[in-house]
Design an enzyme around this catalytic site. Structure first.
Site, PDB file in Angstrom:
ATOM      1  N   MET A  55       0.845  -1.170   0.000  1.00  0.00           N
ATOM      2  CA  MET A  55       0.000   0.000   0.000  1.00  0.00           C
ATOM      3  C   MET A  55       0.896   1.241   0.000  1.00  0.00           C
ATOM      4  O   MET A  55       1.564   1.537   0.979  1.00  0.00           O
ATOM      5  CB  MET A  55      -0.896  -0.032   1.238  1.00  0.00           C
ATOM      6  CG  MET A  55      -1.502   1.288   1.569  1.00  0.00           C
ATOM      7  SD  MET A  55      -2.459   1.396   3.111  1.00  0.00           S
ATOM      8  CE  MET A  55      -2.322  -0.156   3.895  1.00  0.00           C
ATOM      9  N   PRO A  56       0.947   1.968  -1.103  1.00  0.00           N
ATOM     10  CA  PRO A  56       1.745   3.199  -1.156  1.00  0.00           C
ATOM     11  C   PRO A  56       1.143   4.283  -0.263  1.00  0.00           C
ATOM     12  O   PRO A  56      -0.073   4.479  -0.239  1.00  0.00           O
ATOM     13  CB  PRO A  56       1.667   3.631  -2.616  1.00  0.00           C
ATOM     14  CG  PRO A  56       1.173   2.452  -3.367  1.00  0.00           C
ATOM     15  CD  PRO A  56       0.360   1.651  -2.399  1.00  0.00           C
ATOM     16  N   ILE A  57       2.010   4.960   0.477  1.00  0.00           N
ATOM     17  CA  ILE A  57       1.606   6.101   1.297  1.00  0.00           C
ATOM     18  C   ILE A  57       2.441   7.294   0.858  1.00  0.00           C
ATOM     19  O   ILE A  57       3.676   7.263   0.940  1.00  0.00           O
ATOM     20  CB  ILE A  57       1.829   5.828   2.796  1.00  0.00           C
ATOM     21  CG1 ILE A  57       1.040   4.593   3.225  1.00  0.00           C
ATOM     22  CG2 ILE A  57       1.447   7.057   3.617  1.00  0.00           C
ATOM     23  CD1 ILE A  57       1.351   4.125   4.640  1.00  0.00           C
TER      24      ILE A  57
END
Length: 83
Positions: free
Chosen positions: A1-3
């Site tokens: 999950m890219p943040i």
């Protein structure tokens, strides 16, 4: 999950922040091949006394008046964390 985190001087409009979130999400989906619902974007806004370069705050150096801000003079820092 890219943040993805943005640290911005305050003064952007809601529309600008929504456009930023939408376009960054589109780019992350395209480049990383993740689903849009897995992209997280955090926007942190700082006042002119909360950002400094060389020991001088944005309010002090005239880049940002203490009470208002010009969008053209506000620097942005992009930090990405992908997983």
């Amino acid at each position: 999950m890219p943040i993805i985190q943005f640290n911005l001087l305050e003064g952007r409009t809601v529309e600008q922040k929504r456009t930023l979130a939408r376009r960054v999400t589109e780019t992350v989906v395209e480049v990383l091949g993740v689903k849009p619902e897995n992209v997280r974007i955090l926007i942190h806004e700082m006042g002119g006394e909360d950002f400094s370069v060389g020991g001088v705050t944005a309010s002090q150096n005239g880049k940002m008046p203490a009470a208002t801000v010009s969008v053209a003079s506000s620097p942005a820092h992009l930090e990405t964390k992908a997983s």
